[in-house]
Scaffold this motif. Structure first.
Motif, PDB file in Angstrom:
ATOM      1  N   UNK A   1      10.192   5.227   5.541  1.00 40.83           N
ATOM      2  CA  UNK A   1       8.780   5.513   5.800  1.00 40.83           C
ATOM      3  C   UNK A   1       7.993   4.215   5.914  1.00 40.83           C
ATOM      4  N   UNK A   2       8.268   3.287   5.010  1.00 39.53           N
ATOM      5  CA  UNK A   2       7.569   2.001   5.029  1.00 39.53           C
ATOM      6  C   UNK A   2       7.797   1.272   6.354  1.00 39.53           C
ATOM      7  N   UNK A   3       9.019   1.252   6.831  1.00 41.52           N
ATOM      8  CA  UNK A   3       9.324   0.542   8.075  1.00 41.52           C
ATOM      9  C   UNK A   3       8.663   1.220   9.278  1.00 41.52           C
ATOM     10  N   UNK A   4       8.615   2.534   9.282  1.00 48.95           N
ATOM     11  CA  UNK A   4       7.947   3.253  10.376  1.00 48.95           C
ATOM     12  C   UNK A   4       6.454   2.930  10.375  1.00 48.95           C
ATOM     13  N   UNK A   5       5.832   2.988   9.198  1.00 52.15           N
ATOM     14  CA  UNK A   5       4.419   2.656   9.085  1.00 52.15           C
ATOM     15  C   UNK A   5       4.160   1.217   9.514  1.00 52.15           C
ATOM     16  N   UNK A   6       5.013   0.306   9.091  1.00 49.87           N
ATOM     17  CA  UNK A   6       4.833  -1.096   9.432  1.00 49.87           C
ATOM     18  C   UNK A   6       4.859  -1.297  10.942  1.00 49.87           C
ATOM     19  N   UNK A   7       5.793  -0.646  11.620  1.00 48.74           N
ATOM     20  CA  UNK A   7       5.856  -0.755  13.069  1.00 48.74           C
ATOM     21  C   UNK A   7       4.587  -0.247  13.736  1.00 48.74           C
ATOM     22  N   UNK A   8       4.054   0.874  13.244  1.00 52.17           N
ATOM     23  CA  UNK A   8       2.839   1.430  13.828  1.00 52.17           C
ATOM     24  C   UNK A   8       1.631   0.543  13.572  1.00 52.17           C
ATOM     25  N   UNK A   9       1.526  -0.010  12.363  1.00 51.70           N
ATOM     26  CA  UNK A   9       0.391  -0.873  12.037  1.00 51.70           C
ATOM     27  C   UNK A   9       0.425  -2.151  12.864  1.00 51.70           C
ATOM     28  N   UNK A  10       1.592  -2.762  12.989  1.00 48.48           N
ATOM     29  CA  UNK A  10       1.699  -3.988  13.778  1.00 48.48           C
ATOM     30  C   UNK A  10       1.407  -3.711  15.248  1.00 48.48           C
ATOM     31  N   UNK A  11       1.828  -2.569  15.746  1.00 44.52           N
ATOM     32  CA  UNK A  11       1.530  -2.211  17.136  1.00 44.52           C
ATOM     33  C   UNK A  11       0.028  -2.061  17.337  1.00 44.52           C
ATOM     34  N   UNK A  12      -0.642  -1.456  16.379  1.00 49.07           N
ATOM     35  CA  UNK A  12      -2.095  -1.312  16.467  1.00 49.07           C
ATOM     36  C   UNK A  12      -2.772  -2.685  16.426  1.00 49.07           C
TER      37      UNK A  12
ATOM     38  N   UNK B   1       0.826  -1.207   0.000  1.00 50.90           N
ATOM     39  CA  UNK B   1       0.000   0.000   0.000  1.00 50.90           C
ATOM     40  C   UNK B   1       0.864   1.263   0.000  1.00 50.90           C
ATOM     41  N   UNK B   2       1.906   1.255   0.799  1.00 55.22           N
ATOM     42  CA  UNK B   2       2.793   2.419   0.856  1.00 55.22           C
ATOM     43  C   UNK B   2       3.494   2.618  -0.477  1.00 55.22           C
ATOM     44  N   UNK B   3       4.043   1.552  -1.042  1.00 58.52           N
ATOM     45  CA  UNK B   3       4.767   1.667  -2.307  1.00 58.52           C
ATOM     46  C   UNK B   3       3.843   2.132  -3.428  1.00 58.52           C
ATOM     47  N   UNK B   4       2.647   1.590  -3.485  1.00 53.66           N
ATOM     48  CA  UNK B   4       1.713   1.948  -4.550  1.00 53.66           C
ATOM     49  C   UNK B   4       1.344   3.426  -4.480  1.00 53.66           C
TER      50      UNK B   4
ATOM     51  N   UNK C   1      13.207  13.845   0.213  1.00 51.06           N
ATOM     52  CA  UNK C   1      13.021  14.548   1.475  1.00 51.06           C
ATOM     53  C   UNK C   1      13.820  13.902   2.603  1.00 51.06           C
ATOM     54  N   UNK C   2      13.456  14.235   3.834  1.00 58.52           N
ATOM     55  CA  UNK C   2      14.229  13.773   4.986  1.00 58.52           C
ATOM     56  C   UNK C   2      14.235  12.255   5.120  1.00 58.52           C
ATOM     57  N   UNK C   3      13.117  11.597   4.808  1.00 64.68           N
ATOM     58  CA  UNK C   3      13.018  10.150   4.947  1.00 64.68           C
ATOM     59  C   UNK C   3      12.912   9.481   3.584  1.00 64.68           C
ATOM     60  N   UNK C   4      13.688   8.432   3.388  1.00 68.25           N
ATOM     61  CA  UNK C   4      13.579   7.640   2.173  1.00 68.25           C
ATOM     62  C   UNK C   4      12.320   6.785   2.237  1.00 68.25           C
ATOM     63  N   UNK C   5      11.882   6.312   1.072  1.00 68.85           N
ATOM     64  CA  UNK C   5      10.665   5.512   1.005  1.00 68.85           C
ATOM     65  C   UNK C   5      10.747   4.279   1.899  1.00 68.85           C
ATOM     66  N   UNK C   6      11.895   3.601   1.905  1.00 69.62           N
ATOM     67  CA  UNK C   6      12.037   2.392   2.721  1.00 69.62           C
ATOM     68  C   UNK C   6      11.918   2.711   4.208  1.00 69.62           C
TER      69      UNK C   6
END
Length: 224
Positions: A183-194, A96-99, A176-181
């Motif tokens: 951002x993906x890892x940060x999102x993944x951590x938040x989703x798994x925590x939820x 989803x993030x990559x798309x 920008x400040x964060x590369x796509x990879x």
């Protein structure tokens, strides 16, 4: 933009779709005229009607095609069916993030121009969106049944996750400040925590994206 001599129907159709995406993303559906679209492609306005009947059909086709591509690409990313819910949720987030990062114009239009669709067209797109949501819900349901996800309300969790992930199209900027990879890892951590119940779904911002500005054909509300 001069039309390429001897261009075929499919090539011209692709040029029309590409130009239409850019014009709608930059100016908005209401402001884009068919005369402007034809001029951008380098054809007569009347030639557009060889590809669609009217402006509304053109917008609907752009959004519907986007949703069809989204579904097909997700199904490929999740294949084969079944398996570990954590792994499937991981693949969903990564996809989803990559798309959304790779197709900012299509995603932007799919969100921002729903209001411009006529009722029957809107109903068809909303049904496709719900089918997409259901694919995520099925993963979360399977994880809850297996005891690896702790969710009181799968529907709320589904909407919260999608709102969080889809918001990337409003602020992510390549370079920008964060590369796509990252951002993906940060999102993944938040989703798994939820999903594991470490963060309640109610705590995830599920409001509509912030007011968007149109710049260079992409929605922006900041930069990572």
């Amino acid at each position: 933009m001069a039309r390429t001599a001897g261009s075929s129907g499919p090539r011209t159709e692709e040029a029309i779709r590409s130009a239409g995406l850019a014009l709608i993303a930059t100016h908005g559906y209401a402001a884009m005229s068919l005369r402007q679209l034809a001029a951008e492609v380098g054809i007569q306005q009347g030639s557009l009607y060889n590809y669609f009947r009217n402006k509304q059909e053109f917008l609907f086709d752009l959004i519907r095609t986007h949703m069809q591509d989204l579904h097909a690409a997700l199904d490929a990313a999740l294949a084969p069916e079944g398996g570990d819910p954590v792994e499937r949720l991981t693949r969903f987030v990564e996809f989803h993030v990559a798309y959304h990062v790779e197709r900012p114009q299509q995603v932007f239009i799919c969100y921002s121009e729903l209001r411009s669709l006529e009722p029957d067209n809107l109903a068809a797109v909303v049904a496709m969106r719900r089918d997409y949501e259901r694919k995520l819900s099925d993963i979360l349901d399977a994880g809850r049944a297996a005891g690896v996800f702790r969710l009181d309300d799968v529907r709320m969790a589904t909407l919260a996750i999608l709102a969080m992930l889809s918001g990337i199209c409003t602020w992510y900027k390549p370079g920008g400040r964060l590369a796509k990879d990252a951002v993906r890892e940060i999102f993944l951590g938040m989703v798994l925590a939820l999903a594991r119940g470490e963060v309640p779904a109610e705590a995830v911002e599920a409001a509509p994206p912030p007011a968007l500005s149109r710049r260079n054909g992409v929605a922006r509300a900041g930069a990572a």
